[in-house]
Design a protein around this motif. Sequence first.
Motif, PDB file in Angstrom:
ATOM      1  N   ARG A  13     -64.035  59.438  63.236  1.00  0.00           N
ATOM      2  CA  ARG A  13     -63.384  58.940  62.023  1.00  0.00           C
ATOM      3  C   ARG A  13     -62.834  60.095  61.184  1.00  0.00           C
ATOM      4  O   ARG A  13     -61.693  60.061  60.725  1.00  0.00           O
ATOM      5  N   SER A  29     -69.098  58.639  66.676  1.00  0.00           N
ATOM      6  CA  SER A  29     -68.045  57.759  66.145  1.00  0.00           C
ATOM      7  C   SER A  29     -67.711  58.118  64.698  1.00  0.00           C
ATOM      8  O   SER A  29     -66.565  57.964  64.262  1.00  0.00           O
ATOM      9  N   ASN A  30     -68.692  58.627  63.950  1.00  0.00           N
ATOM     10  CA  ASN A  30     -68.420  59.081  62.584  1.00  0.00           C
ATOM     11  C   ASN A  30     -67.549  60.333  62.603  1.00  0.00           C
ATOM     12  O   ASN A  30     -66.603  60.467  61.822  1.00  0.00           O
ATOM     13  N   GLU A  44     -58.779  61.165  60.613  1.00  0.00           N
ATOM     14  CA  GLU A  44     -58.231  61.236  59.260  1.00  0.00           C
ATOM     15  C   GLU A  44     -57.710  62.636  58.923  1.00  0.00           C
ATOM     16  O   GLU A  44     -57.248  62.885  57.809  1.00  0.00           O
ATOM     17  N   ASP A  73     -66.706  52.339  63.422  1.00  0.00           N
ATOM     18  CA  ASP A  73     -65.500  52.730  62.691  1.00  0.00           C
ATOM     19  C   ASP A  73     -64.300  51.851  63.028  1.00  0.00           C
ATOM     20  O   ASP A  73     -63.290  51.890  62.325  1.00  0.00           O
ATOM     21  N   ASN A  74     -64.411  51.049  64.068  1.00  0.00           N
ATOM     22  CA  ASN A  74     -63.329  50.132  64.411  1.00  0.00           C
ATOM     23  C   ASN A  74     -63.876  49.048  65.349  1.00  0.00           C
ATOM     24  O   ASN A  74     -65.030  49.103  65.785  1.00  0.00           O
ATOM     25  N   ASN A  92     -62.736  48.004  55.976  1.00  0.00           N
ATOM     26  CA  ASN A  92     -63.519  48.585  57.066  1.00  0.00           C
ATOM     27  C   ASN A  92     -65.013  48.403  56.876  1.00  0.00           C
ATOM     28  O   ASN A  92     -65.818  49.043  57.542  1.00  0.00           O
TER      29      ASN A  92
END
Length: 535
Positions: A101, A97-98, A105, A333-334, A187
Amino acid sequence: MQIQLISLATMLAVLCLACNQGAESSYDKQEVQLITLNESVQSLKQKETNRASVGDTTKENPLNTEDYDNIVENNFLAATQNPLSTFSIDVDEASYSNIRRFINEGSIPPPGAVRIEEMINYFDYDYAAPVTGEPFAVYTEISTCPWNAKHQLIHIGLKGKELPVNNLPSSNLVFLIDVSGSMDEPNKLPLVQQSLKLLTGQLREKDKVAIVVYAGNAGLVLPSTAGDNKMKIKEAIDALQAGGSTAGGEGIQLAYKIARENFIPNGNNRIILATDGDFNVGMSSDDELVRLIEKERQSGVFLSVLGFGMGNYKDGKMQQLAGKGNGNHSYIDNLNEARKVLVSEFGSTLFTIAKDVKLQVEFNPAKVQSYRLIGYENRLLAAEDFNDDAKDAGELGSGHTVTALYEIIPMGVRDEFTRPVDSLKYTSYEKMNHNNKDEVMTIKLRYKEPGGDTSKLMVHLVKDSKTPLESSSDNFRFSAAVAEFGLLLRNSKFKQDAQYSQVLSLASSAKGKDINNYREEFIQLVNASTSIAKK
């Protein structure tokens, strides 16, 4: 009135105001237990202001201070010289998940953020549940290695037994929440609040939750409360606001104290730490925190870590805390990720069915020239650690799947990776027992019951099935696709003929049911990475 938990000083000031005005607070004074200091409210306020000027740099100083451990990739090892490979299982999912992210981006993640085993284990695999009394079942598959057709890939899968939610043991949870200034981002703390309210919705009457916060100091803002009192728990979560420096060690100590005081024998006793990992006051070094948690885990309280935010995210620290605390590490992250970790995977995230799970693989040098474990670099164990019940290892949750991959160079194939050494005098290849030459390897597993101290042993033999890649299972091809993607993201020296196009082909052919569209999302990430890599 709503209490704003910015710091100890602010809390005391609000309580005093409430008493003077005769206002009713959402929390009874007896319910708010704080670590008190013999200082006036004004001096505490001034100290907190001073700390905030040092500790809260996220807005004034956007310098990226994210921290990742250096990963030294596993090398190929000759089976004649190193027949044993030993490691602890890893059920963490934070790396994937990192990475998502970073890619969303528009950038490729740093190599230290790419832990391939966590990428692979982010996804569920279609392993059948165990049918015996064992806590998990073992599955293996061998086929061609996609990024080197002369090599083979060995897929090892574990499937934990799944406990129905209604049968899960009672939980004694402590939400340990970082409310320091570094958490004052959309966040971070706001996402923490949304995430923990999702988890609160899963709690039952027999569960209980306490809330501990820390900034410049640590405090208990919600005593242990029954899980069906959801309104009270959510109100406490909603009241949190961020400000000040970060006394994480102090918060951890208080959280363990509260968890011990409310301990449930044979229950799920667990601290859930929500933070960006940026500890900067008091006990803050990795070594100090690790020694603290190694001591505290003897109480039977587990520690799980939820990571949030960007810019100052301390990934390496959180990996260590979760590992030493017999818990798991996830990066949120969300809100969809929070729902996955804390709702969809509620049982596997929070309820351990086997602890200190270790694998030891013995390769047959009659079949395997050399091998390489893909990932698990920070989970490697010495061969003698396998039989040492004092040695800490990973935990397996209810319904969890764990997958590991080995790339092997079969006998007779040119080995371009291992350096030759002199032949051994007493255990040379010629003197070895070749009666079991159809066996590629033997897998041994050790595990303990969640409350036990003595390990149990499982043994699983693996023979070469000679399955072509196109005939391999969806489990095999998808895990191989994720591993190949990781090799490309790391620009690994072992990537060989890896290609983004091949990752897409493998993953697309192995989507399976994909009920939650996680595999489809992976394909989209690979497409995005392909575009970024071309820039």
